[in-house]
Write an enzyme that holds these catalytic residues in place. Structure first.
Site, PDB file in Angstrom:
ATOM      1  N   CYS A  61      32.078  61.023  15.612  1.00  0.00           N
ATOM      2  CA  CYS A  61      31.774  60.344  17.442  1.00  0.00           C
ATOM      3  C   CYS A  61      31.036  60.835  18.290  1.00  0.00           C
ATOM      4  O   CYS A  61      29.664  60.619  18.542  1.00  0.00           O
ATOM      5  CB  CYS A  61      32.427  59.592  17.659  1.00  0.00           C
ATOM      6  SG  CYS A  61      34.085  60.411  18.219  1.00  0.00           S
ATOM      7  N   HIS A  92      37.923  59.658  20.880  1.00  0.00           N
ATOM      8  CA  HIS A  92      36.564  58.964  20.581  1.00  0.00           C
ATOM      9  C   HIS A  92      35.419  58.938  21.706  1.00  0.00           C
ATOM     10  O   HIS A  92      36.476  58.481  22.680  1.00  0.00           O
ATOM     11  CB  HIS A  92      37.058  57.662  19.992  1.00  0.00           C
ATOM     12  CG  HIS A  92      36.107  57.064  19.429  1.00  0.00           C
ATOM     13  ND1 HIS A  92      35.483  57.475  18.836  1.00  0.00           N
ATOM     14  CD2 HIS A  92      35.582  55.859  19.666  1.00  0.00           C
ATOM     15  CE1 HIS A  92      34.935  56.395  18.185  1.00  0.00           C
ATOM     16  NE2 HIS A  92      34.071  55.363  18.854  1.00  0.00           N
ATOM     17  N   ASP A 139      28.677  51.364  20.285  1.00  0.00           N
ATOM     18  CA  ASP A 139      29.498  52.480  19.274  1.00  0.00           C
ATOM     19  C   ASP A 139      28.457  52.600  17.980  1.00  0.00           C
ATOM     20  O   ASP A 139      28.498  51.056  16.932  1.00  0.00           O
ATOM     21  CB  ASP A 139      30.385  52.121  19.205  1.00  0.00           C
ATOM     22  CG  ASP A 139      31.604  53.374  18.789  1.00  0.00           C
ATOM     23  OD1 ASP A 139      30.969  53.671  18.152  1.00  0.00           O
ATOM     24  OD2 ASP A 139      32.727  53.494  18.452  1.00  0.00           O
TER      25      ASP A 139
END
Length: 270
Positions: free
Chosen positions: A68, A105, A120
Protein backbone atom coordinates in the site's frame (compact mmCIF):
# COMPACT_ATOMS: atom_id res chain seq x y z
CA UNK A 1 4.14 11.67 -16.23
CA UNK A 2 5.67 9.04 -18.48
CA UNK A 3 4.61 8.94 -22.10
CA UNK A 4 3.26 5.42 -21.60
CA UNK A 5 0.90 6.48 -18.83
CA UNK A 6 -0.27 9.53 -20.78
CA UNK A 7 -0.96 7.33 -23.80
CA UNK A 8 -2.97 4.81 -21.77
CA UNK A 9 -5.01 7.52 -20.07
CA UNK A 10 -5.71 9.06 -23.45
CA UNK A 11 -6.95 5.69 -24.71
CA UNK A 12 -9.37 5.60 -21.77
CA UNK A 13 -10.69 9.05 -22.83
CA UNK A 14 -9.38 10.41 -19.54
CA UNK A 15 -8.60 13.84 -20.94
CA UNK A 16 -12.09 14.29 -22.39
CA UNK A 17 -13.83 13.50 -19.08
CA UNK A 18 -15.11 16.63 -17.33
CA UNK A 19 -16.03 15.19 -13.92
CA UNK A 20 -13.15 14.94 -11.44
CA UNK A 21 -14.49 11.83 -9.70
CA UNK A 22 -14.86 10.01 -13.02
CA UNK A 23 -11.32 10.97 -13.98
CA UNK A 24 -9.97 9.67 -10.66
CA UNK A 25 -11.94 6.45 -11.19
CA UNK A 26 -10.19 6.00 -14.53
CA UNK A 27 -6.81 6.46 -12.85
CA UNK A 28 -7.72 3.83 -10.23
CA UNK A 29 -8.78 1.38 -12.93
CA UNK A 30 -5.52 1.98 -14.77
CA UNK A 31 -3.45 1.39 -11.61
CA UNK A 32 -5.33 -1.80 -10.75
CA UNK A 33 -4.75 -3.11 -14.25
CA UNK A 34 -1.03 -2.33 -14.38
CA UNK A 35 0.37 -2.58 -10.82
CA UNK A 36 -0.32 -5.60 -8.64
CA UNK A 37 -0.25 -5.92 -4.88
CA UNK A 38 2.90 -7.86 -3.97
CA UNK A 39 5.31 -8.17 -1.04
CA UNK A 40 8.42 -9.46 -2.80
CA UNK A 41 10.59 -6.52 -1.74
CA UNK A 42 9.75 -7.33 1.89
CA UNK A 43 10.86 -10.94 1.42
CA UNK A 44 13.95 -9.86 -0.53
CA UNK A 45 14.76 -7.29 2.20
CA UNK A 46 14.91 -4.28 -0.10
CA UNK A 47 15.31 -1.45 2.41
CA UNK A 48 15.41 1.63 0.13
CA UNK A 49 13.58 4.70 1.42
CA UNK A 50 10.16 5.42 -0.04
CA UNK A 51 10.74 8.49 -2.18
CA UNK A 52 9.17 9.66 -5.44
CA UNK A 53 12.36 8.59 -7.24
CA UNK A 54 12.23 5.08 -5.73
CA UNK A 55 8.54 4.66 -6.62
CA UNK A 56 9.06 5.80 -10.20
CA UNK A 57 12.06 3.54 -10.73
CA UNK A 58 10.55 0.43 -9.16
CA UNK A 59 7.09 0.67 -10.67
CA UNK A 60 7.18 2.83 -13.78
CA UNK A 61 10.62 1.77 -15.06
CA UNK A 62 10.93 -1.80 -13.73
CA UNK A 63 7.26 -2.78 -13.94
CA UNK A 64 6.93 -4.05 -10.39
CA UNK A 65 3.98 -3.74 -8.04
CA UNK A 66 4.16 -3.19 -4.30
CA UNK A 67 2.35 -2.82 -1.01
CA UNK A 68 0.00 0.00 0.00
CA UNK A 69 2.77 2.46 0.83
CA UNK A 70 4.10 2.01 -2.72
CA UNK A 71 0.91 1.60 -4.75
CA UNK A 72 -0.84 4.54 -3.12
CA UNK A 73 2.35 6.60 -3.23
CA UNK A 74 2.34 6.08 -7.01
CA UNK A 75 -1.35 6.96 -7.08
CA UNK A 76 -0.54 10.12 -5.10
CA UNK A 77 2.22 11.19 -7.50
CA UNK A 78 0.05 10.56 -10.55
CA UNK A 79 -3.02 12.36 -9.20
CA UNK A 80 -0.95 15.33 -8.04
CA UNK A 81 0.62 15.60 -11.49
CA UNK A 82 -2.85 15.51 -13.01
CA UNK A 83 -3.83 18.47 -10.85
CA UNK A 84 -5.73 16.85 -7.97
CA UNK A 85 -5.11 18.18 -4.46
CA UNK A 86 -4.90 14.80 -2.77
CA UNK A 87 -3.03 14.00 0.41
CA UNK A 88 -1.69 10.82 1.96
CA UNK A 89 -3.06 9.44 5.21
CA UNK A 90 -2.65 6.23 7.22
CA UNK A 91 -5.10 3.75 8.71
CA UNK A 92 -5.14 0.77 11.05
CA UNK A 93 -6.45 -2.45 9.49
CA UNK A 94 -9.05 -4.49 11.36
CA UNK A 95 -7.94 -8.13 11.56
CA UNK A 96 -9.99 -11.14 12.67
CA UNK A 97 -8.27 -11.10 16.06
CA UNK A 98 -8.44 -7.33 16.57
CA UNK A 99 -6.57 -4.35 15.19
CA UNK A 100 -3.42 -4.98 13.17
CA UNK A 101 -0.22 -2.93 13.49
CA UNK A 102 -1.08 0.69 14.19
CA UNK A 103 -1.36 3.02 11.17
CA UNK A 104 0.39 0.83 8.62
CA UNK A 105 -2.08 1.12 5.75
CA UNK A 106 -1.63 4.09 3.40
CA UNK A 107 -4.32 5.74 1.27
CA UNK A 108 -5.17 9.08 -0.33
CA UNK A 109 -7.92 11.52 0.61
CA UNK A 110 -9.54 14.12 -1.62
CA UNK A 111 -11.89 17.00 -0.82
CA UNK A 112 -14.40 18.14 -3.44
CA UNK A 113 -17.19 20.64 -2.83
CA UNK A 114 -17.05 20.10 0.92
CA UNK A 115 -17.17 16.31 0.67
CA UNK A 116 -14.35 13.94 1.65
CA UNK A 117 -13.46 11.00 -0.60
CA UNK A 118 -11.23 7.99 0.01
CA UNK A 119 -9.02 6.90 -2.91
CA UNK A 120 -7.34 3.53 -2.32
CA UNK A 121 -5.36 1.51 -4.89
CA UNK A 122 -3.35 -0.50 -2.36
CA UNK A 123 -5.64 -2.77 -0.34
CA UNK A 124 -4.76 -6.09 -1.94
CA UNK A 125 -7.44 -7.11 -4.40
CA UNK A 126 -10.09 -5.43 -2.21
CA UNK A 127 -10.32 -2.30 -4.32
CA UNK A 128 -13.41 -0.08 -4.75
CA UNK A 129 -11.96 1.16 -8.08
CA UNK A 130 -13.49 4.59 -7.54
CA UNK A 131 -13.53 7.35 -4.92
CA UNK A 132 -15.68 6.50 -1.89
CA UNK A 133 -17.58 9.44 -0.39
CA UNK A 134 -17.68 9.83 3.39
CA UNK A 135 -21.24 9.01 4.56
CA UNK A 136 -22.28 8.82 0.92
CA UNK A 137 -23.64 5.93 -1.16
CA UNK A 138 -21.86 2.61 -1.27
CA UNK A 139 -19.85 1.71 -4.38
CA UNK A 140 -19.36 -1.63 -6.10
CA UNK A 141 -16.44 -3.25 -7.93
CA UNK A 142 -15.52 -6.85 -8.81
CA UNK A 143 -14.20 -7.07 -5.21
CA UNK A 144 -17.63 -6.32 -3.68
CA UNK A 145 -19.44 -3.35 -2.14
CA UNK A 146 -17.71 -0.64 -0.10
CA UNK A 147 -18.78 2.32 1.98
CA UNK A 148 -17.06 5.00 4.08
CA UNK A 149 -18.67 5.97 7.36
CA UNK A 150 -18.13 8.32 10.27
CA UNK A 151 -17.65 6.07 13.30
CA UNK A 152 -15.82 6.61 16.58
CA UNK A 153 -13.23 3.89 17.15
CA UNK A 154 -10.00 3.73 19.10
CA UNK A 155 -8.12 3.80 15.77
CA UNK A 156 -9.95 6.61 14.05
CA UNK A 157 -13.15 8.52 13.39
CA UNK A 158 -13.72 7.15 9.87
CA UNK A 159 -14.05 3.50 8.81
CA UNK A 160 -14.01 1.73 5.46
CA UNK A 161 -16.49 -1.13 5.39
CA UNK A 162 -17.24 -3.96 2.99
CA UNK A 163 -20.56 -5.72 2.65
CA UNK A 164 -20.88 -9.27 3.93
CA UNK A 165 -23.88 -11.59 4.27
CA UNK A 166 -24.74 -10.36 7.76
CA UNK A 167 -24.23 -6.67 7.08
CA UNK A 168 -21.14 -4.47 6.90
CA UNK A 169 -17.66 -5.39 8.10
CA UNK A 170 -15.06 -2.75 9.10
CA UNK A 171 -11.82 -3.20 7.14
CA UNK A 172 -9.83 -0.26 8.53
CA UNK A 173 -10.17 2.91 10.57
CA UNK A 174 -8.37 6.25 10.41
CA UNK A 175 -8.24 9.88 11.41
CA UNK A 176 -8.31 12.18 8.33
CA UNK A 177 -4.85 13.55 9.06
CA UNK A 178 -2.10 14.18 6.54
CA UNK A 179 0.83 11.73 6.42
CA UNK A 180 4.25 12.84 5.20
CA UNK A 181 6.61 10.88 2.98
CA UNK A 182 8.80 10.16 6.03
CA UNK A 183 5.85 8.33 7.54
CA UNK A 184 5.93 5.90 4.62
CA UNK A 185 9.42 4.85 5.73
CA UNK A 186 8.09 4.21 9.24
CA UNK A 187 5.34 2.06 7.79
CA UNK A 188 7.76 0.19 5.53
CA UNK A 189 10.03 -0.57 8.50
CA UNK A 190 7.08 -1.87 10.52
CA UNK A 191 5.94 -4.09 7.66
CA UNK A 192 9.48 -5.43 7.11
CA UNK A 193 10.41 -6.10 10.74
CA UNK A 194 7.38 -6.37 13.03
CA UNK A 195 6.37 -9.78 14.33
CA UNK A 196 2.76 -8.60 13.89
CA UNK A 197 3.21 -7.95 10.17
CA UNK A 198 1.30 -10.24 7.86
CA UNK A 199 3.58 -9.46 4.93
CA UNK A 200 7.05 -10.56 6.09
CA UNK A 201 6.26 -14.27 6.47
CA UNK A 202 5.44 -15.61 3.02
CA UNK A 203 4.83 -14.51 -0.54
CA UNK A 204 1.56 -12.80 -1.48
CA UNK A 205 0.60 -11.46 -4.90
CA UNK A 206 -2.92 -10.26 -5.66
CA UNK A 207 -4.72 -8.46 -8.43
CA UNK A 208 -8.22 -7.36 -9.33
CA UNK A 209 -9.52 -8.63 -12.66
CA UNK A 210 -12.55 -7.26 -14.54
CA UNK A 211 -14.82 -10.03 -13.21
CA UNK A 212 -12.77 -11.71 -10.47
CA UNK A 213 -10.04 -11.41 -7.86
CA UNK A 214 -6.83 -13.42 -8.15
CA UNK A 215 -4.27 -14.16 -5.45
CA UNK A 216 -1.20 -16.34 -5.05
CA UNK A 217 0.58 -17.38 -1.87
CA UNK A 218 3.05 -20.18 -1.25
CA UNK A 219 0.30 -22.77 -0.93
CA UNK A 220 -2.15 -22.00 -3.73
CA UNK A 221 -3.55 -19.86 -6.51
CA UNK A 222 -7.10 -18.69 -5.91
CA UNK A 223 -9.55 -17.02 -8.27
CA UNK A 224 -12.86 -15.73 -6.91
CA UNK A 225 -15.31 -14.94 -9.68
CA UNK A 226 -18.36 -12.67 -9.66
CA UNK A 227 -20.14 -15.26 -11.79
CA UNK A 228 -19.25 -18.92 -12.19
CA UNK A 229 -17.24 -21.26 -10.02
CA UNK A 230 -14.23 -20.16 -8.01
CA UNK A 231 -10.91 -21.83 -8.77
CA UNK A 232 -8.24 -23.04 -6.37
CA UNK A 233 -4.94 -24.67 -7.44
CA UNK A 234 -2.73 -26.12 -4.70
CA UNK A 235 1.07 -26.14 -5.06
CA UNK A 236 3.19 -29.12 -4.06
CA UNK A 237 6.50 -27.42 -5.00
CA UNK A 238 7.93 -23.93 -5.38
CA UNK A 239 8.29 -24.61 -9.10
CA UNK A 240 4.55 -25.06 -9.42
CA UNK A 241 4.08 -21.76 -7.62
CA UNK A 242 6.51 -20.04 -10.00
CA UNK A 243 4.79 -21.56 -13.03
CA UNK A 244 1.46 -20.06 -11.95
CA UNK A 245 3.05 -16.70 -11.18
CA UNK A 246 4.62 -16.66 -14.64
CA UNK A 247 1.28 -17.35 -16.31
CA UNK A 248 -0.70 -14.76 -14.35
CA UNK A 249 1.70 -11.86 -13.80
CA UNK A 250 4.31 -9.92 -15.75
CA UNK A 251 7.96 -10.87 -16.20
CA UNK A 252 9.39 -8.48 -13.54
CA UNK A 253 7.07 -9.99 -10.91
CA UNK A 254 8.05 -13.50 -11.99
CA UNK A 255 11.79 -12.72 -11.88
CA UNK A 256 11.46 -11.24 -8.37
CA UNK A 257 9.61 -14.39 -7.29
CA UNK A 258 12.43 -16.52 -8.72
CA UNK A 259 14.93 -14.50 -6.65
CA UNK A 260 12.82 -15.08 -3.55
CA UNK A 261 12.63 -18.85 -4.10
CA UNK A 262 16.41 -18.98 -4.65
CA UNK A 263 17.00 -16.92 -1.49
CA UNK A 264 14.65 -19.11 0.53
CA UNK A 265 16.37 -22.26 -0.75
CA UNK A 266 19.79 -20.86 0.19
CA UNK A 267 18.62 -19.96 3.70
CA UNK A 268 17.01 -23.37 4.22
CA UNK A 269 20.25 -25.10 3.15
CA UNK A 270 22.32 -23.41 5.88
Amino acid sequence: MSGGIAKLLKEKDYFSAEDDLHRIKQVQEFLADRFVFENLDVLLKVEDSITPEFIEEKMLLKGRGGLCYELNALQHLLLKELGFNVYLTSATVAAETGWATDRTHVMNLFWKEGKLYLIDSGFGSNLPLQPVELDGPSVTSPAGSFRLRTSETEKGTIVLQTKINKGWNTRYAFFPEKAEWDDLDRIKKEIHTSSKSAFNRELLIARLLPKATLSVNEERLQIKRIEGEDQRILFSTDQEMLKNIKSNFNEPIYQAAVQYVQRKGFQNSK
